[in-house]
Design an enzyme around this catalytic site. Structure first.
Site, short mmCIF file in Angstrom:
data_model
loop_
_atom_site.label_atom_id
_atom_site.label_comp_id
_atom_site.label_asym_id
_atom_site.label_seq_id
_atom_site.Cartn_x
_atom_site.Cartn_y
_atom_site.Cartn_z
NE ARG A 178 25.38 44.55 -35.29
CZ ARG A 178 24.43 45.13 -34.51
NH1 ARG A 178 24.87 45.09 -33.31
NH2 ARG A 178 23.63 45.86 -34.60
CB SER A 253 23.63 47.72 -40.19
OG SER A 253 22.67 48.23 -39.30
CD GLU A 349 26.71 44.98 -39.49
OE1 GLU A 349 26.33 43.91 -39.75
OE2 GLU A 349 26.07 45.90 -38.32
#
Ligand code: EPU
Length: 353
Positions: A178, A253, A349
Site C-alpha cells: 500500500r 480498509s 491507509e
C-alpha cells in the site's frame, strides 16, 4: 507548411473552472465538503491548460480520481483536478505477454472486466476495488493474494509544477505494501495520466487466500478454477464483507495491516494465541489489523454517525451526516485501544486532508 501551435492548443482547450464546487459526489465517504475551484480533465491538453492557468497558479492543487482513498476533514481551499481521462487498449503482444494500457480516469473494476473480456487474465483478484486506474499505483492496490504492482509495466505522469511529461518504469514507482514513490517523495508532485500493464500469458490461478478458497469451494469451482471463476468468487466475497460506498460511505480498509519485528511478534503471540499473522520475506510479521480492532470490541461500534463496519472491523463507515473530523476521532479512539492492548501502532491507509 503550418505547424500546429502547441501553446494555442492548450489555450483553446482550457477546462471549465467551477467555483465553490461540492465534492460530495467525488469521494466515497460522501462528506459535505467543497473546493474553492474545480475542473474536470478529459484530455491531456486540458490538464496542461489547467496547470498553466494564471488565476490559479498560486493555489494548492489536489488531483482526484474516484476519491476512494481520501478523508476530507475540511473544505479544500485550492484547485481540484478531477481526472476523467478515458481510453484503454492492447498496446503490444509478444510470445510471453500482453501489454495493455488505460488512461488514468478509467474505472478500475471496468478495466479489470475489459482485460478478462479480451481473454487476458491476471487482474481478476483485484475485481471490484473502488477507484480509478490512475490511483491504483499510488497505493499499489491489492487484494486476495495479489498486488497490482506484480503486473505494472510503466506509467505516464505530468509534473504539476512544470507540466513536463515523465514515463516511470515499474521499478521507478518503488511500490511496496500500500505504498509507492507517489505516496512518499513524489507526493503531490505528479498527475498520473496513464498506466501500462504486462499480463503474462503463462497464467496460473491465485486462489490460496482463505476467503477465496472457501468461496470457490462453495461455488463448486475450486478444481482448476479459470480467471472468471476467481473473478466471480472475489466479487462474491467482497460483496459479502465490504460495504458498497454508494450505500454506506467508506474508504475501504482504514488502516494498513501493521508489520512488526519477529521478537515483538513472539512476545505478543505468547500472550494472544489467536493473533492472525502473515510472515514476511524479511523475517518481520504482518498482523491483521481487522482482528486487532475486532478483539478490542470495536466491530459494529459507533461514535455518533462514524462507525466501524459490522462485518469488517478494518473499514470505517459514514452512517449518514458524518464529517471527516468524526471519522478521524473514531480512528484515534481505535488506535488508542489497539496500542494499549497490543502495543501496536495502526497507520491510516487513506490520505487525510
Ligand atoms: N478479521 C477479524 N475481524 C474483522 C476483520 C478481519 O477477525 O473484523 C480477521 C479475518 O478473520 C482474517 C484476517 O483478520 O483472519 C484478515 O481479514 P481479511 O481477510 O478480511 O483481510 P484484511 O487483512 O482485513 C486486506 C486488505 C483489503 C483486502 C483484503 C483481502 C489491507 C489494509 N487490507 O484486508 O484491502 O480486500 O485483505 O485481500 O491490506 C483496502 O486496502 O482498502 C482493502 C479493502
Amino acid at each position: 507548411m503550418l505547424q500546429p501551435d502547441a501553446s494555442r492548443d492548450v489555450f483553446h482547450d482550457a477546462p471549465a473552472f467551477l467555483a465553490d464546487y461540492s465534492l460530495r459526489a467525488h469521494h466515497t465517504f460522501g462528506f459535505d465538503v467543497r473546493a474553492r475551484v474545480a475542473c474536470q480533465i478529459e484530455r491531456e491538453t486540458q490538464l496542461r491548460a489547467a496547470l498553466q492557468a494564471a488565476p490559479f497558479a498560486a493555489l494548492p492543487r489536489l488531483v482526484l480520481g474516484g476519491g476512494s482513498n481520501i478523508v476530507f476533514t475540511r473544505d479544500f481551499d485550492g484547485l481540484v483536478l478531477h481526472i476523467a481521462l478515458r481510453g484503454r487498449c492492447v498496446v503490444a503482444e509478444d510470445d510471453d505477454a500482453w501489454y495493455v494500457a488505460a488512461a488514468a480516469g478509467e474505472n478500475w473494476h471496468q478495466f479489470v472486466c475489459w482485460t478478462l473480456a479480451q481473454r487476458m487474465p491476471g487482474l481478476e483478484n483485484l475485481a471490484l476495488i473502488p477507484g480509478t486506474v490512475g490511483a491504483a499505483p499510488i497505493q499499489n492496490i491489492g487484494a486476495y493474494g495479489l498486488e497490482m504492482g506484480e503486473y505494472l509495466f510503466s506509467l505516464c505522469a505530468l509534473e504539476l509544477a512544470t507540466g513536463r511529461a515523465f514515463e516511470f518504469s515499474a521499478a521507478a514507482c518503488r511500490l511496496g505494501y500500500r505504498d509507492s514513490f507517489f505516496k512518499q517523495e513524489g507526493r503531490n508532485r505528479f498527475v498520473i495520466t496513464s498506466v501500462k500493464f504486462r499480463l503474462p500469458k503463462a497464467w496460473t490461478p491465485r486462489a490460496g487466500y482463505a476467503d477465496l478458497e472457501r468461496e470457490l469451494a462453495a461455488q463448486g469451482r475450486d478444481v482448476a478454477p479459470d480467471a472468471q471463476a476467481i473473478f466471480d468468487a472475489v466479487v462474491a466475497v467482497r460483496c459479502a464483507k465490504l460495504p458498497d460506498p454508494e450505500v454506506l460511505g467508506n474508504a475501504g480498509s482504514f488502516f494498513k495491516n501493521p508489520v512488526i519485528e519477529a521478537a515483538q511478534f513472539a512476545a505478543l503471540r505468547a500472550r494472544e494465541p489467536g493473533l492472525v499473522s502473515y510472515p514476511q520475506a524479511d523475517g518481520r510479521v504482518k498482523l491483521a489489523a481487522g482482528w486487532l480492532i475486532d478483539q478490542c470490541g470495536w466491530k459494529g461500534r459507533a461514535l455518533g454517525p462514524a462507525a466501524v463496519h459490522e462485518r469488517q472491523a478494518l473499514v470505517l463507515v459514514n452512517r449518514g451526516g458524518a464529517s471527516g473530523g468524526q471519522i478521524l476521532a473514531l480512528a484515534r479512539a481505535i488506535q488508542h485501544d489497539v496500542a494499549e492492548r497490543f502495543g501496536v501502532a495502526l497507520e491510516p491507509e487513506p490520505v487525510c486532508l
